[in-house]
Design an enzyme around this catalytic site. Sequence first.
Site, PDB file in Angstrom:
ATOM      1  N   LYS A   1      10.452 -68.751 -18.707  1.00  0.00           N
ATOM      2  CA  LYS A   1      10.833 -69.591 -17.577  1.00  0.00           C
ATOM      3  C   LYS A   1      10.516 -71.036 -17.919  1.00  0.00           C
ATOM      4  CE  LYS A   1       8.497 -70.174 -13.667  1.00  0.00           C
ATOM      5  NZ  LYS A   1       8.501 -71.623 -13.437  1.00  0.00           N
TER       6      LYS A   1
ATOM      7  N   ASP B   1      13.986 -72.966 -13.908  1.00  0.00           N
ATOM      8  CA  ASP B   1      13.378 -73.029 -12.574  1.00  0.00           C
ATOM      9  C   ASP B   1      13.206 -74.480 -12.149  1.00  0.00           C
ATOM     10  OD1 ASP B   1      11.822 -72.435 -10.294  1.00  0.00           O
ATOM     11  OD2 ASP B   1       9.978 -72.237 -11.453  1.00  0.00           O
TER      12      ASP B   1
ATOM     13  N   LYS C   1      14.482 -75.559  -9.166  1.00  0.00           N
ATOM     14  CA  LYS C   1      14.433 -75.537  -7.693  1.00  0.00           C
ATOM     15  C   LYS C   1      15.201 -76.707  -7.094  1.00  0.00           C
ATOM     16  CE  LYS C   1       9.809 -73.433  -7.539  1.00  0.00           C
ATOM     17  NZ  LYS C   1       9.355 -73.609  -8.925  1.00  0.00           N
TER      18      LYS C   1
ATOM     19  N   ASP D   1      18.922 -80.883  -2.753  1.00  0.00           N
ATOM     20  CA  ASP D   1      19.470 -82.227  -2.533  1.00  0.00           C
ATOM     21  C   ASP D   1      20.731 -82.061  -1.701  1.00  0.00           C
ATOM     22  OD1 ASP D   1      20.143 -84.998  -2.824  1.00  0.00           O
ATOM     23  OD2 ASP D   1      19.123 -85.044  -4.753  1.00  0.00           O
TER      24      ASP D   1
ATOM     25  N   THR E   1       5.290 -69.244  -3.393  1.00  0.00           N
ATOM     26  CA  THR E   1       4.169 -68.289  -3.357  1.00  0.00           C
ATOM     27  C   THR E   1       2.820 -68.999  -3.179  1.00  0.00           C
ATOM     28  OG1 THR E   1       4.443 -68.251  -5.764  1.00  0.00           O
ATOM     29  CG2 THR E   1       5.183 -66.332  -4.560  1.00  0.00           C
TER      30      THR E   1
ATOM     31  N   ARG F   1      -0.058 -68.417 -15.805  1.00  0.00           N
ATOM     32  CA  ARG F   1      -1.426 -68.586 -16.277  1.00  0.00           C
ATOM     33  C   ARG F   1      -2.142 -67.301 -16.670  1.00  0.00           C
ATOM     34  NH1 ARG F   1      -2.516 -72.577 -11.373  1.00  0.00           N
ATOM     35  NH2 ARG F   1      -0.779 -71.306 -10.629  1.00  0.00           N
TER      36      ARG F   1
HETATM   37  O1  C5P Z   1       0.716 -69.679 -13.503  1.00  0.00           O
HETATM   38  P1  C5P Z   1       1.452 -68.906 -12.467  1.00  0.00           P
HETATM   39  O2  C5P Z   1       1.637 -67.438 -12.826  1.00  0.00           O
HETATM   40  O3  C5P Z   1       0.932 -69.102 -11.063  1.00  0.00           O
HETATM   41  O4  C5P Z   1       2.924 -69.542 -12.522  1.00  0.00           O
HETATM   42  C1  C5P Z   1       3.946 -69.208 -11.625  1.00  0.00           C
HETATM   43  C2  C5P Z   1       5.183 -69.957 -12.007  1.00  0.00           C
HETATM   44  O5  C5P Z   1       6.228 -69.627 -11.089  1.00  0.00           O
HETATM   45  C3  C5P Z   1       5.050 -71.468 -11.976  1.00  0.00           C
HETATM   46  O6  C5P Z   1       5.815 -71.979 -13.053  1.00  0.00           O
HETATM   47  C4  C5P Z   1       5.667 -71.879 -10.654  1.00  0.00           C
HETATM   48  O7  C5P Z   1       6.301 -73.132 -10.738  1.00  0.00           O
HETATM   49  C5  C5P Z   1       6.710 -70.796 -10.433  1.00  0.00           C
HETATM   50  N1  C5P Z   1       7.066 -70.490  -9.056  1.00  0.00           N
HETATM   51  C6  C5P Z   1       6.150 -70.076  -8.113  1.00  0.00           C
HETATM   52  N2  C5P Z   1       6.545 -69.813  -6.835  1.00  0.00           N
HETATM   53  C7  C5P Z   1       7.835 -69.903  -6.483  1.00  0.00           C
HETATM   54  C8  C5P Z   1       8.790 -70.287  -7.445  1.00  0.00           C
HETATM   55  C9  C5P Z   1       8.365 -70.565  -8.736  1.00  0.00           C
HETATM   56  O8  C5P Z   1       4.972 -69.952  -8.430  1.00  0.00           O
HETATM   57  N3  C5P Z   1       8.225 -69.587  -5.282  1.00  0.00           N
END
Ligand code: C5P
Length: 236
Positions: free
Chosen positions: A31, A58, A60, A63, A121, A213
């Site tokens: 991603k 991603d 997002k 606009d 999330t 992460r």
């Molecule tokens: O590090 P972690 O597992 O929290 O990363 C989640 C990834 O998913 C990040 O790149 C974040 O930008 C993305 N994301 C998210 N929630 C969303 C859409 C995308 O955490 N609703």
Amino acid sequence: MTQKPFIALDFPSWEMTSNFLDQFSESLHVKVGMELYLQNGPVILEKLLNKNHRIFLDLKLHDIPNTVYGAMKGLAGFDLELINVHAAGGSIMMEKALEGLYAGTPANHERASLIAVTQLTSTSEEQMQIEQLIPKTIDESVLHYATIAKQAGLDGVVCSPREASMIKEYCGNDFLRVTPGIRLAEDDAGDQKRVTTPHLARELGSSYIVVGRSITGADHPLHAYERIVKEWEGKA
Ligand code: C5P
């Protein structure tokens, strides 16, 4: 078939990304989000595609419809698996995003699946109610966004695994549930609020999981990835 987890490449440079990817011998689902894309530009997509990785872009987008149409049309030139917009941009914006995606996808290429972010999330129910002035539960808000995304012709949504089974029930199994907010049981949630393990995400009906992460910040990213794949595939 269970789809590979998308690894969130939240790095500032290609050098760091490439060093990270060198730990893996297979081609991956990755991603690319705003951190990597905005500091390195579209060339990052070419580099990843040249290494045979499949990409969820991603960005997002959110606009006015005409601007999102133009941006999508341009991005559709890359061979992407998934791309997204914010459902909060509205039905017309989502319809124009899809139109742009069709307009820009080269002949004989499959267009990327277009999905809509519902509630991030990292957003809690309380925060949504106070800051966005939405006097509903998170589930109601996520389901509403999923419904309008489906009506606009989109292929699915980004949501927490906690909302996946409800969306599967109301919008059908073909409507994708792409779920970040994934952590191994012992991992720190960090800024994420609506998290589950890969195992639970599978049980709740996620179509794809997105993990950052828990892999990129692990002492042994390859081991963490393998553990996550096992859980996600129901083998652990
Ligand atoms: O590090 P972690 O597992 O929290 O990363 C989640 C990834 O998913 C990040 O790149 C974040 O930008 C993305 N994301 C998210 N929630 C969303 C859409 C995308 O955490 N609703």
